[in-house]
Design a protein around this motif. Structure first.
Motif, mmCIF file in Angstrom:
data_model
loop_
_atom_site.group_PDB
_atom_site.id
_atom_site.type_symbol
_atom_site.label_atom_id
_atom_site.label_comp_id
_atom_site.label_asym_id
_atom_site.label_seq_id
_atom_site.Cartn_x
_atom_site.Cartn_y
_atom_site.Cartn_z
ATOM 1 N N GLN A 312 0.823 -1.203 0.000
ATOM 2 C CA GLN A 312 0.000 0.000 0.000
ATOM 3 C C GLN A 312 0.864 1.262 0.000
ATOM 4 O O GLN A 312 1.987 1.267 0.533
ATOM 5 C CB GLN A 312 -0.892 0.021 1.247
ATOM 6 C CG GLN A 312 -1.806 -1.181 1.389
ATOM 7 C CD GLN A 312 -2.590 -1.134 2.678
ATOM 8 O OE1 GLN A 312 -3.397 -0.231 2.895
ATOM 9 N NE2 GLN A 312 -2.359 -2.093 3.559
ATOM 10 N N VAL A 313 0.321 2.315 -0.582
ATOM 11 C CA VAL A 313 1.003 3.611 -0.573
ATOM 12 C C VAL A 313 1.236 4.044 0.876
ATOM 13 O O VAL A 313 0.339 3.967 1.713
ATOM 14 C CB VAL A 313 0.168 4.667 -1.312
ATOM 15 C CG1 VAL A 313 0.802 6.052 -1.172
ATOM 16 C CG2 VAL A 313 0.010 4.291 -2.775
ATOM 17 N N GLY A 314 2.445 4.496 1.161
ATOM 18 C CA GLY A 314 2.791 4.952 2.507
ATOM 19 C C GLY A 314 3.569 3.938 3.320
ATOM 20 O O GLY A 314 4.091 4.271 4.384
ATOM 21 N N GLN A 315 3.672 2.705 2.825
ATOM 22 C CA GLN A 315 4.490 1.732 3.536
ATOM 23 C C GLN A 315 5.969 2.065 3.367
ATOM 24 O O GLN A 315 6.387 2.604 2.336
ATOM 25 C CB GLN A 315 4.237 0.313 3.014
ATOM 26 C CG GLN A 315 2.958 -0.318 3.503
ATOM 27 C CD GLN A 315 2.842 -1.771 3.073
ATOM 28 O OE1 GLN A 315 2.037 -2.103 2.217
ATOM 29 N NE2 GLN A 315 3.655 -2.632 3.665
ATOM 30 N N CYS A 316 6.756 1.720 4.367
ATOM 31 C CA CYS A 316 8.203 1.893 4.295
ATOM 32 C C CYS A 316 8.857 0.609 4.786
ATOM 33 O O CYS A 316 8.555 0.152 5.893
ATOM 34 C CB CYS A 316 8.643 3.087 5.154
ATOM 35 S SG CYS A 316 10.383 3.516 4.956
#
Length: 358
Positions: A312-316
């Motif tokens: 997902q967008v925002g994972q690091c």
């Protein structure tokens, strides 16, 4: 408390039929309140209820003037803190508990009849923490930029005759001098055969001509962690070590290409692992490809062949394949952090991955 983050947690609680939760993990409490509280052996419990009336049960030894955006319930060392918490909990409803909450507190709460059943509440908090907001993303960028600078300073030192332990001391001091509050984890400074042990414990070994040197380092800056690995060589690099290095480098590049929304976490692992296997070294890539990171170096959501979760967008998270040839004394690992964007990922580390001979 941070109302946006709180609402996300309460919404998840409602979805999963969890009307109440006890959060005790200090990083999770900091995530919501902006305050680090390290309770030691004492009870610290943030009680959340989907109907409101949230409370933080906290020992009186902590500063009492703080405003954390939640009602504080104080106790002292001669009081039964769990009994006080039991008086807040709704006894006839399920309750979420942190996965790391000490058994001595949970067992006492059960003795007091609080909660109709107990659930793992950490999955809710962890899954929300996994997605970094814009502020957190910027902090992760800044931490990684600072880590690049530390790596640049360390690499010339591997050929100076320092032992692994001496290099460890130097690295820790570099982080301190550059404004970090601590290291993210004990640095790995591994020469030669030691580098072929993926999580070698630092010892008195010194590097010699021809050694590969695995440097796995990270620091905590503004409450967020960095983590990166580079492998360099002292004096010269053998043909075999060069071959292994270039395979790991290409495997990592393939993993980075696979790190994008809609793919699965296992797709990133397999992109690295399949290439290394194709080149004949699959048996020597002995760990998962990476881990999520944020306020803690290892957070929920690993990069492994068993994790089928959609990215997902925002994972690091880290991408850090390696090959470890113990008998030949060759260990190579290359690691960067990536931040998932709308159309792929942003690599947070910018220090070169070209083969370096010191």
């Amino acid at each position: 408390m941070d109302q946006t983050k709180l609402e996300r947690i309460l919404s998840k609680m409602k979805e999963q039929g969890m009307p109440q939760m006890i959060i005790s993990d200090p990083p999770a409490i900091f995530y919501l309140t902006g305050k680090w509280i390290h309770p030691g052996e004492r009870l610290l419990a943030l009680y959340l209820n989907v109907n409101g009336a949230h409370k933080l049960v906290i020992n009186k030894l902590f500063p009492q003037e703080q405003d954390l955006g939640v009602e504080l319930v104080w106790y002292d060392d001669v009081e039964d803190a769990v009994e006080i918490l039991s008086g807040i909990v709704e006894h006839d409803k399920p309750i979420g508990i942190d996965k790391t909450w000490p058994a001595r507190f949970l067992l006492r709460l059960q003795e007091l009849g609080a909660g109709s059943r107990f659930l793992n509440g950490s999955l809710i908090v962890d899954s929300i923490r996994m997605i970094k907001d814009e502020w957190e993303q910027q902090l992760m960028r800044e931490a990684s930029i600072a880590n690049d600078k530390i790596m640049e300073q360390i690499i010339p030192l591997v050929a100076k005759g320092y032992s692994e332990k001496e290099l460890d001391v130097i690295i820790r001091d570099m982080y301190k001098q550059s404004g970090h509050s601590d290291v993210s984890f004990p640095p790995i400074t591994a020469y030669g055969r030691s580098g072929a042990d993926p999580h070698h414990m630092t010892d008195d070994m010194k590097g010699k001509h021809g050694d590969s040197v695995v440097l796995d380092i990270g620091g905590i800056l503004n409450n967020y962690c960095s983590d990166m690995t580079r492998t360099v060589f002292i004096g010269e690099v053998s043909d075999k070590a060069r071959e292994v290095y270039e395979i790991v480098k290409e495997a990592q590049a393939r993993g980075i290409d696979a790190a994008k929304p809609g793919n699965r976490m296992c797709d990133v692992d397999l992109a690295c692992r399949n290439y290394i296997t194709e080149k004949g070294y699959g048996l020597y890539f002995t760990h998962r490809t990476g881990h999520s990171i944020g306020m803690e170096d290892h957070e929920f959501g690993d990069v492994s062949s068993s994790n089928k979760d959609i990215i997902q967008v925002g994972q690091c998270f880290s991408i850090e394949p390696g090959i470890y040839l113990l008998e030949e004394g060759i260990g190579v690992r290359i690691e960067d952090l990536v931040l998932i964007t709308e159309d792929g990922c942003e690599v947070l580390n910018h220090f070169t991955k070209d083969l370096i001979v010191v």
